[in-house]
Design a protein around this motif. Structure first.
Motif, PDB file in Angstrom:
ATOM      1  N   LEU A 190      -5.084   8.207   5.586  1.00 55.70           N
ATOM      2  CA  LEU A 190      -4.839   9.008   4.387  1.00 55.70           C
ATOM      3  C   LEU A 190      -5.640  10.298   4.470  1.00 55.70           C
ATOM      4  O   LEU A 190      -6.843  10.275   4.732  1.00 55.70           O
ATOM      5  CB  LEU A 190      -5.264   8.220   3.143  1.00 55.70           C
TER       6      LEU A 190
ATOM      7  N   LEU B 134       1.051   4.213  -2.855  1.00 59.08           N
ATOM      8  CA  LEU B 134       0.718   5.585  -2.479  1.00 59.08           C
ATOM      9  C   LEU B 134       1.859   6.535  -2.838  1.00 59.08           C
ATOM     10  O   LEU B 134       1.641   7.617  -3.407  1.00 59.08           O
ATOM     11  CB  LEU B 134       0.415   5.674  -0.979  1.00 59.08           C
ATOM     12  N   SER B 135       3.081   6.118  -2.538  1.00 57.41           N
ATOM     13  CA  SER B 135       4.245   6.953  -2.833  1.00 57.41           C
ATOM     14  C   SER B 135       4.448   7.106  -4.336  1.00 57.41           C
ATOM     15  O   SER B 135       4.702   8.203  -4.844  1.00 57.41           O
ATOM     16  CB  SER B 135       5.503   6.360  -2.190  1.00 57.41           C
TER      17      SER B 135
ATOM     18  N   TRP C 266      -0.168  10.711   4.034  1.00 62.20           N
ATOM     19  CA  TRP C 266      -0.571   9.461   4.672  1.00 62.20           C
ATOM     20  C   TRP C 266       0.460   9.061   5.721  1.00 62.20           C
ATOM     21  O   TRP C 266       1.602   9.508   5.703  1.00 62.20           O
ATOM     22  CB  TRP C 266      -0.745   8.343   3.629  1.00 62.20           C
TER      23      TRP C 266
ATOM     24  N   GLU D 291       2.276   6.830  -6.782  1.00 63.88           N
ATOM     25  CA  GLU D 291       1.196   7.503  -7.503  1.00 63.88           C
ATOM     26  C   GLU D 291       0.913   8.927  -7.016  1.00 63.88           C
ATOM     27  O   GLU D 291       0.422   9.752  -7.786  1.00 63.88           O
ATOM     28  CB  GLU D 291      -0.091   6.671  -7.400  1.00 63.88           C
ATOM     29  N   LEU D 292       1.202   9.219  -5.740  1.00 64.21           N
ATOM     30  CA  LEU D 292       0.754  10.498  -5.184  1.00 64.21           C
ATOM     31  C   LEU D 292       1.872  11.432  -4.738  1.00 64.21           C
ATOM     32  O   LEU D 292       1.629  12.629  -4.546  1.00 64.21           O
ATOM     33  CB  LEU D 292      -0.192  10.243  -4.003  1.00 64.21           C
TER      34      LEU D 292
ATOM     35  N   CYS E 284      -5.760   5.582  -5.428  1.00 65.57           N
ATOM     36  CA  CYS E 284      -4.930   6.717  -5.851  1.00 65.57           C
ATOM     37  C   CYS E 284      -5.540   7.433  -7.052  1.00 65.57           C
ATOM     38  O   CYS E 284      -5.538   8.669  -7.125  1.00 65.57           O
ATOM     39  CB  CYS E 284      -3.520   6.242  -6.183  1.00 65.57           C
TER      40      CYS E 284
ATOM     41  N   VAL F 131       0.829  -1.203   0.000  1.00 69.23           N
ATOM     42  CA  VAL F 131       0.000   0.000   0.000  1.00 69.23           C
ATOM     43  C   VAL F 131       0.865   1.255   0.000  1.00 69.23           C
ATOM     44  O   VAL F 131       0.651   2.196  -0.777  1.00 69.23           O
ATOM     45  CB  VAL F 131      -0.960   0.004   1.202  1.00 69.23           C
ATOM     46  N   GLU F 132       1.866   1.262   0.871  1.00 72.77           N
ATOM     47  CA  GLU F 132       2.712   2.447   0.991  1.00 72.77           C
ATOM     48  C   GLU F 132       3.519   2.682  -0.284  1.00 72.77           C
ATOM     49  O   GLU F 132       3.723   3.833  -0.693  1.00 72.77           O
ATOM     50  CB  GLU F 132       3.624   2.288   2.213  1.00 72.77           C
TER      51      GLU F 132
ATOM     52  N   THR G 286      -6.758  13.534   2.225  1.00 72.53           N
ATOM     53  CA  THR G 286      -6.839  14.145   0.903  1.00 72.53           C
ATOM     54  C   THR G 286      -6.854  15.664   1.056  1.00 72.53           C
ATOM     55  O   THR G 286      -6.719  16.193   2.157  1.00 72.53           O
ATOM     56  CB  THR G 286      -8.133  13.708   0.196  1.00 72.53           C
TER      57      THR G 286
ATOM     58  N   THR H  92      -5.402  -0.289  -4.123  1.00 68.09           N
ATOM     59  CA  THR H  92      -4.690   0.945  -3.818  1.00 68.09           C
ATOM     60  C   THR H  92      -4.440   1.764  -5.080  1.00 68.09           C
ATOM     61  O   THR H  92      -4.477   2.996  -5.057  1.00 68.09           O
ATOM     62  CB  THR H  92      -3.359   0.636  -3.103  1.00 68.09           C
ATOM     63  N   GLU H  93      -4.186   1.094  -6.200  1.00 69.76           N
ATOM     64  CA  GLU H  93      -4.053   1.813  -7.468  1.00 69.76           C
ATOM     65  C   GLU H  93      -5.345   2.548  -7.801  1.00 69.76           C
ATOM     66  O   GLU H  93      -5.323   3.713  -8.234  1.00 69.76           O
ATOM     67  CB  GLU H  93      -3.688   0.833  -8.580  1.00 69.76           C
TER      68      GLU H  93
END
Length: 429
Positions: free
Chosen positions: A354, A331-332, A343, A334-335, A413, A327-328, A356, A409-410
């Motif tokens: 998380l 997240l890293s 997050w 993509e974001l 994101c 997950v991490e 937003t 998770t994809e």
């Protein structure tokens, strides 16, 4: 990709069109994935399967202390189970009560008894007061807040930071408002932020001087041995500090093996001062003749001791660590750099928190749901289900497989990006 806040309207519109096409591709996959609750998966539950074989006819249903666990009695638990759970919660054996399979049930009952009967040293039940308030660190555990809402207790949001609750606010409310009767705390690997209260925070808790003499800290140490990455974070012993200051009656401690053995058939325990536990035992003696001692015996025989429980948790860590890492990592990837989300990076517990942009969490959760990924409802981590900034989302990585988590998770994101682009376009008009 550059930060969205730096994009002009035309560029945002092009980006949003591209993101929506990706989203349609996800919708076509007809996903059915669930990251809404912190449930152990079957692989974790299988780790304790041997517990079911511990009550063979050769060994019988008698504890080492000679108790026939099939019968009535032993209201506060068999001695062996009390020892194991006392060690887990950092208390003495006569300061703990084993009660069923659910610490949530114990917390609910404790609030209910306080409302109807009062707590040790109080002049009257809480229900006789004109108003009752609880402090609720948030983001926090939604089921704590549900208990308060069920009983009509007014909730006051206390912001959570990297060291725990905002203690300036906690002290101000507790020390000056006699209507404040309690505070909810998940002090280690907090739900959902993963924060462990700092030594300074715990020490400030121990120095509280409540305006209400029947104020109680509800110390839900649900994840006390739930590390999965690096060194186990150390939580300062609040009960010990309170004892040193003669305030040991101010705390109720809770814990369970729900995410250690079987989620629906574990051991729950509450602990506190001897005075608190004596009164609780007296009240429980009217409610029940005794909890499930067969379950207690199975746990004692399987784990042997608190040390055995800690060794067992290393197996859980081996299952959970890759899930949180997946997950991490996504997240890293993509974001990062988009300046649309932050997050937490927990080393234990069951959740990732998380945040937003403001006003984007509900939209993100909605988009995920419409593409087949279920998340905890936006706002659930706040009292009354209302996140004043509409930005917090709780991620629960434990139940899906690593492959499912990566896919979910994809999508998450992607939904964060869509909600953020829509938001910036709205405010640019």
């Amino acid at each position: 990709m550059e930060p969205m806040r730096q994009m002009g309207t035309a560029k945002l519109e092009r980006l949003l069109a591209e993101l929506r096409k990706e989203y349609e591709d996800f919708q076509s996959q007809k996903l059915t994935l669930d990251m809404s609750r912190g449930k152990p998966n079957s692989d974790q539950l299988d780790l304790a399967a041997g517990m079911l074989d511990t009550l063979s006819s050769a060994r019988g249903a008698f504890s080492d202390s000679g108790i026939d666990c099939r019968n009535y009695g032993s209201l506060t638990g068999i001695p062996e189970a009390k020892k194991m759970m006392a060690d887990m919660l950092g208390v003495e054996e006569d300061e703990v009560i084993i009660g069923g399979n659910s610490s949530l049930n114990l917390m609910f009952d404790t609030v209910s008894r306080a409302l109807n009967l009062g707590v040790y040293g109080s002049d009257k039940p809480w229900c006789k007061e004109p108003e009752i308030k609880f402090l609720c660190p948030a983001p926090g555990y939604d089921r704590h807040f549900a208990i308060c809402q069920h009983f009509g207790i007014k909730m006051i949001t206390i912001p959570m930071g990297p060291e725990g609750p905002d203690m300036d606010l906690v002290e101000d409310y507790v020390n000056n408002d006699p209507a404040v009767k309690g505070i909810w705390c998940v002090p280690k690997y907090s739900n959902p932020t993963g924060v462990t209260y700092s030594k300074r925070t715990v020490e400030r808790f121990s120095r509280l001087c409540p305006a209400a003499r029947d104020f109680r800290i509800f110390w839900d140490n649900a994840y006390c041995i739930h590390s999965f990455k690096g060194e186990d974070e150390q939580l300062t012993d609040l009960f010990h500090l309170l004892k040193q200051r003669g305030k040991e009656n101010m705390i109720f401690i809770f814990g369970s093996t729900s995410k250690i053995s079987f989620a629906g058939a574990g051991l729950a325990a509450m602990a506190g001062s001897r005075a608190n536990m004596r009164l609780t035992e007296q009240q429980l003696s009217i409610q029940t003749i005794g909890y499930d001692k067969i379950c207690q015996l199975m746990h004692v025989r399987y784990f042997g001791s608190f040390q055995g429980m800690k060794e067992h948790m290393k197996k859980h860590a081996a299952i959970l660590a890759p899930k949180f890492a997946a997950v991490e990592e996504i997240l890293s990837r993509e974001l990062d750099g988009l300046e649309i989300a932050t997050w937490t990076d927990p080393t234990g517990g069951y959740f990732i928190s998380l945040d937003t942009l403001e006003n984007c969490a509900k939209r993100t959760v909605q988009l995920c749901a419409e593409a087949g990924v279920k998340l905890t409802g936006a706002g659930a981590t706040f009292p009354y289900g209302i996140d004043p900034y509409d930005r917090n989302i709780r991620i629960a990585p434990s139940y899906p497989s690593v492959e499912e988590l990566r896919k979910a998770t994809e999508l998450l994101c992607l939904c964060v990006k869509i909600a953020s682009a829509e938001y910036y376009l709205t405010i640019s008009i």
